[in-house]
Scaffold this active site. Structure first.
Site, PDB file in Angstrom:
ATOM      1  N   ARG A   1     -10.736   5.220   8.984  1.00 25.62           N
ATOM      2  CA  ARG A   1      -9.693   4.637   8.130  1.00 25.62           C
ATOM      3  C   ARG A   1      -8.634   3.950   8.986  1.00 25.62           C
ATOM      4  O   ARG A   1      -8.307   4.445  10.071  1.00 25.62           O
ATOM      5  CB  ARG A   1      -9.009   5.736   7.318  1.00 25.62           C
ATOM      6  CG  ARG A   1      -9.869   6.265   6.185  1.00 25.62           C
ATOM      7  CD  ARG A   1      -9.029   7.059   5.241  1.00 25.62           C
ATOM      8  NE  ARG A   1      -8.514   8.258   5.888  1.00 25.62           N
ATOM      9  CZ  ARG A   1      -8.479   9.439   5.263  1.00 25.62           C
ATOM     10  NH1 ARG A   1      -8.941   9.542   4.050  1.00 25.62           N
ATOM     11  NH2 ARG A   1      -8.002  10.491   5.873  1.00 25.62           N
TER      12      ARG A   1
ATOM     13  N   TYR B   1       0.847  -1.208   0.000  1.00 24.36           N
ATOM     14  CA  TYR B   1       0.000   0.000   0.000  1.00 24.36           C
ATOM     15  C   TYR B   1       0.879   1.253   0.000  1.00 24.36           C
ATOM     16  O   TYR B   1       0.680   2.165  -0.816  1.00 24.36           O
ATOM     17  CB  TYR B   1      -0.948   0.043   1.204  1.00 24.36           C
ATOM     18  CG  TYR B   1      -1.807   1.297   1.176  1.00 24.36           C
ATOM     19  CD1 TYR B   1      -1.492   2.403   1.958  1.00 24.36           C
ATOM     20  CD2 TYR B   1      -2.881   1.413   0.303  1.00 24.36           C
ATOM     21  CE1 TYR B   1      -2.232   3.575   1.884  1.00 24.36           C
ATOM     22  CE2 TYR B   1      -3.635   2.573   0.213  1.00 24.36           C
ATOM     23  CZ  TYR B   1      -3.298   3.648   1.010  1.00 24.36           C
ATOM     24  OH  TYR B   1      -4.036   4.812   0.905  1.00 24.36           O
TER      25      TYR B   1
ATOM     26  N   PHE C   1      15.364  19.404  -1.826  1.00 24.52           N
ATOM     27  CA  PHE C   1      13.983  18.932  -2.038  1.00 24.52           C
ATOM     28  C   PHE C   1      13.788  17.530  -1.475  1.00 24.52           C
ATOM     29  O   PHE C   1      12.752  17.218  -0.893  1.00 24.52           O
ATOM     30  CB  PHE C   1      13.668  18.956  -3.540  1.00 24.52           C
ATOM     31  CG  PHE C   1      12.441  18.201  -3.932  1.00 24.52           C
ATOM     32  CD1 PHE C   1      12.539  16.988  -4.593  1.00 24.52           C
ATOM     33  CD2 PHE C   1      11.176  18.689  -3.646  1.00 24.52           C
ATOM     34  CE1 PHE C   1      11.415  16.266  -4.952  1.00 24.52           C
ATOM     35  CE2 PHE C   1      10.037  17.973  -3.997  1.00 24.52           C
ATOM     36  CZ  PHE C   1      10.158  16.765  -4.653  1.00 24.52           C
TER      37      PHE C   1
ATOM     38  N   ARG D   1       1.908   8.684  12.869  1.00 25.41           N
ATOM     39  CA  ARG D   1       1.520   9.959  13.484  1.00 25.41           C
ATOM     40  C   ARG D   1       0.007  10.213  13.400  1.00 25.41           C
ATOM     41  O   ARG D   1      -0.604  10.768  14.303  1.00 25.41           O
ATOM     42  CB  ARG D   1       2.275  11.099  12.763  1.00 25.41           C
ATOM     43  CG  ARG D   1       1.981  12.500  13.263  1.00 25.41           C
ATOM     44  CD  ARG D   1       2.317  13.552  12.211  1.00 25.41           C
ATOM     45  NE  ARG D   1       1.510  13.376  11.025  1.00 25.41           N
ATOM     46  CZ  ARG D   1       1.825  13.969   9.852  1.00 25.41           C
ATOM     47  NH1 ARG D   1       2.911  14.687   9.743  1.00 25.41           N
ATOM     48  NH2 ARG D   1       1.039  13.790   8.799  1.00 25.41           N
TER      49      ARG D   1
HETATM   50  C1  D61 Z   1      11.904  12.718  -2.662  1.00 23.34           C
HETATM   51  C2  D61 Z   1      11.188  13.833  -2.317  1.00 23.34           C
HETATM   52  C3  D61 Z   1       9.817  13.724  -2.014  1.00 23.34           C
HETATM   53  C4  D61 Z   1       9.183  12.492  -2.049  1.00 23.34           C
HETATM   54  C5  D61 Z   1       9.920  11.381  -2.384  1.00 23.34           C
HETATM   55  C6  D61 Z   1      11.300  11.514  -2.698  1.00 23.34           C
HETATM   56  C7  D61 Z   1       9.266  10.159  -2.410  1.00 23.34           C
HETATM   57  C8  D61 Z   1       7.912  10.061  -2.102  1.00 23.34           C
HETATM   58  C9  D61 Z   1       7.184  11.165  -1.782  1.00 23.34           C
HETATM   59  C10 D61 Z   1       7.793  12.385  -1.742  1.00 23.34           C
HETATM   60  C11 D61 Z   1       5.714  11.022  -1.448  1.00 23.34           C
HETATM   61  C12 D61 Z   1       5.543  11.083   0.053  1.00 23.34           C
HETATM   62  C13 D61 Z   1       4.106  10.946   0.456  1.00 23.34           C
HETATM   63  C14 D61 Z   1       4.012  11.275   1.931  1.00 23.34           C
HETATM   64  C15 D61 Z   1       2.798  12.068   2.217  1.00 23.34           C
HETATM   65  N1  D61 Z   1       1.586  11.257   2.015  1.00 23.34           N
HETATM   66  C16 D61 Z   1       0.595  11.646   1.182  1.00 23.34           C
HETATM   67  O1  D61 Z   1       0.619  12.692   0.578  1.00 23.34           O
HETATM   68  C17 D61 Z   1      -0.527  10.631   1.066  1.00 23.34           C
HETATM   69  O2  D61 Z   1      -1.082  10.657  -0.253  1.00 23.34           O
HETATM   70  C18 D61 Z   1      -0.292   9.856  -1.124  1.00 23.34           C
HETATM   71  C19 D61 Z   1      -0.889   9.830  -2.508  1.00 23.34           C
HETATM   72  C20 D61 Z   1      -0.647  11.100  -3.227  1.00 23.34           C
HETATM   73  C21 D61 Z   1       0.854  11.436  -3.307  1.00 23.34           C
HETATM   74  C22 D61 Z   1       0.984  12.884  -3.452  1.00 23.34           C
HETATM   75  C23 D61 Z   1       2.398  13.420  -3.528  1.00 23.34           C
HETATM   76  C24 D61 Z   1       3.058  13.750  -2.355  1.00 23.34           C
HETATM   77  C25 D61 Z   1       4.309  14.350  -2.432  1.00 23.34           C
HETATM   78  C26 D61 Z   1       4.890  14.654  -3.680  1.00 23.34           C
HETATM   79  C27 D61 Z   1       4.215  14.312  -4.853  1.00 23.34           C
HETATM   80  C28 D61 Z   1       2.940  13.686  -4.774  1.00 23.34           C
HETATM   81  C29 D61 Z   1       4.768  14.633  -6.087  1.00 23.34           C
HETATM   82  C30 D61 Z   1       6.004  15.296  -6.165  1.00 23.34           C
HETATM   83  C31 D61 Z   1       6.658  15.621  -4.983  1.00 23.34           C
HETATM   84  C32 D61 Z   1       6.145  15.304  -3.770  1.00 23.34           C
HETATM   85  C33 D61 Z   1      -1.608  10.978   2.111  1.00 23.34           C
HETATM   86  O3  D61 Z   1      -2.212  12.186   1.735  1.00 23.34           O
HETATM   87  C34 D61 Z   1      -2.381  13.006   2.845  1.00 23.34           C
HETATM   88  C35 D61 Z   1      -3.287  14.096   2.389  1.00 23.34           C
HETATM   89  O4  D61 Z   1      -4.323  13.758   1.806  1.00 23.34           O
HETATM   90  O5  D61 Z   1      -2.907  15.251   2.637  1.00 23.34           O
HETATM   91  C36 D61 Z   1      -2.637   9.863   2.096  1.00 23.34           C
HETATM   92  O6  D61 Z   1      -3.774  10.112   1.672  1.00 23.34           O
HETATM   93  O7  D61 Z   1      -2.257   8.765   2.545  1.00 23.34           O
HETATM   94 MG    MG Z   2      -4.833   8.896   0.407  1.00 23.24          MG
END
Ligand code: D61
Ligand code: MG
Length: 419
Positions: free
Chosen positions: A238, A181, A298, A228
């Site tokens: 959820r 997941y 970043f 968290r």
């Molecule tokens: C380097 C830098 C940033 C990185 C990385 C490597 C690898 C992975 C990520 C960022 C993603 C980290 C996700 C952690 C936060 N969780 C969420 O946002 C969950 O939603 C996940 C699905 C959508 C992903 C969106 C995303 C997040 C960060 C990004 C990106 C896309 C694109 C580019 C850069 C960064 C969480 O959502 C919380 C919410 O609704 O606010 C969930 O629903 O579980």
């Molecule tokens: Mg989500």
């Protein structure tokens, strides 16, 4: 003002808050501002970015020009997809159909979506998604391809979980399902970002080859958030903690909030943190390979935020009752300090040390946590060579001590002179 109060006993955080508040805008932020002045559509997209992301908006806007728009649109497309996944008011068939076809939606000019529930926090993004699509279609084809490919894989993964696969009732069943997941919703973001870094030429092609490293970059962030956000998610109906872990301690997931299960809840929490610590060596390996300063910042800033959050939630039963966050002053200090590998490694060491100090011998996971900490220390000893600068800094005698001693001497002298 509240941030200053929370850091009142931490001079280094007060200093960081002061600098952050009154620091002039960075040259790249100024350049971005100028370019957005002539481009209304793109300006709306960066407004959406600031509206929908607390943790990634600033670091995305500091990226070098070649990558910035692609990463911004990558974020907005996936945030749009996630806004459909997170909406518990949407009909399941409608949700699954949208999640599996979202990689085509992003090519449909004019497409918008108004079916989200009224309280869905990012529903405005989908109401005006036509703006995001127009900007997406202006990206270079190689960037569009990366974003569409990841959107397809993530949409299908989210649809599988939403329709009950890998689940036992509402719970995620096994640790393997938990990893899968987190791979779908965050590991794949790591895949896509590494592909964008390589396609931009700002990083070597090699950074996109080692998928396991990119996956860990996402897993470490997502799993820390899932620990968290235990209470917030529980209140929204959820569950993301794997039953293979919490089922060892309690019958029902919500039992972890009950006082009679306090010791079980503490052991369950350390078991979850243990599961996340395994990704640390991979995260440090990935960061040590980066060449471009804006890409390093970043990537490093969200990771140091995550290790400080992990140290905060470890052995902290408050997580079962409310949402806890690191102090703003601490966050700002981390942002200003994590600009090179020397600092990032010393920051990780610091928080790993905090975790080892909070690790209690009465905890059934005490030994395993100690071993996981040992593995991280071993990785650092084996793989990380401090730079000349860091070595010199470590050897430099601190100036503080002589100053303090001098002051003390003056105080004693004046005291005895008056006596
Ligand atoms: C380097 C830098 C940033 C990185 C990385 C490597 C690898 C992975 C990520 C960022 C993603 C980290 C996700 C952690 C936060 N969780 C969420 O946002 C969950 O939603 C996940 C699905 C959508 C992903 C969106 C995303 C997040 C960060 C990004 C990106 C896309 C694109 C580019 C850069 C960064 C969480 O959502 C919380 C919410 O609704 O606010 C969930 O629903 O579980
Ligand atoms: Mg989500």
């Amino acid at each position: 003002m509240q941030a200053f109060a929370a850091s009142i006993t931490k001079p280094s955080e007060l200093h960081a808050l002061y600098k952050y508040k009154f620091a002039p805008k960075s040259p790249s932020a100024q350049r971005l501002k100028q370019s957005l002045a002539q481009d209304a559509l793109k300006k709306r997209c960066y407004e959406f970015l600031n509206m929908t992301s607390r943790s990634f908006a600033a670091v995305i806007q500091e990226l070098d020009e070649e990558l910035r728009d692609a990463v911004c649109l990558f974020y907005l497309v996936l945030r749009g997809l996630d806004t459909i996944e997170d909406d518990m008011s949407l009909d399941l068939d409608r949700k699954v159909e949208l999640l599996r076809s979202f990689d085509q939606v992003i090519y449909q000019k004019g497409w918008t979506f108004t079916e989200n529930g009224p309280n869905e926090k990012d529903r405005e993004l989908l109401v005006h998604f036509d703006v995001v699509i127009d900007e997406f279609l202006r990206l270079k084809p190689e960037y569009q391809k990366v974003i569409a490919n990841i959107t397809k894989l993530m949409g299908d993964g989210m649809a599988d979980y939403a329709s009950g696969e890998h689940r036992e009732n509402t719970a995620i069943a096994t640790i393997k399902d938990f990893d899968l997941y987190c791979h779908y919703v965050a590991g794949l973001v790591g895949y896509g970002l590494s592909d964008l870094f390589a396609a931009s030429g700002l990083e070597s092609k090699e950074i996109a080859n080692d998928k396991a490293l990119s996956d860990s970059m996402g897993l470490f962030l997502q799993k820390t958030n899932i620990i968290r956000d235990y209470r917030e998610d529980l209140d929204d109906g959820r569950q993301f903690w794997p039953k293979e872990i919490w089922g060892k301690y309690v019958e029902k997931f919500s039992d972890l909030t009950k006082p009679e299960y306090k010791d079980k809840a503490q052991a369950c929490l350390s078991d979850m943190v243990l599961n996340v610590l395994d990704d640390v060596p991979q995260v440090l390996t990935y960061l040590s390979k980066l060449k471009n300063q804006s890409v390093f910042n970043f990537c490093a800033i969200p990771q140091v935020m995550a290790i400080s959050t992990l140290a905060l939630v470890f052995n902290n039963l408050d997580i079962y009752h409310r949402n806890i966050k690191i102090r703003k002053g601490e966050a700002v200090k981390l942002i200003t300090n994590s600009t090179d590998m020397d600092n990032v490694v010393s920051i990780f060491r610091e928080y790993i040390f905090v975790i080892s100090r909070k690790n209690e011998a009465t905890d059934p996971n005490f030994m395993k946590i100690s071993m996981a900490i040992g593995r991280i220390e071993q990785w650092i000893a084996a793989n990380y060579k401090p730079s000349q600068k860091a070595l010199q800094k470590a050897q430099q005698p601190s100036v503080l001590l002589p100053i303090l001693l001098g002051l003390l001497g003056v105080l004693i002298m004046t005291y005895f002179k008056d006596a």
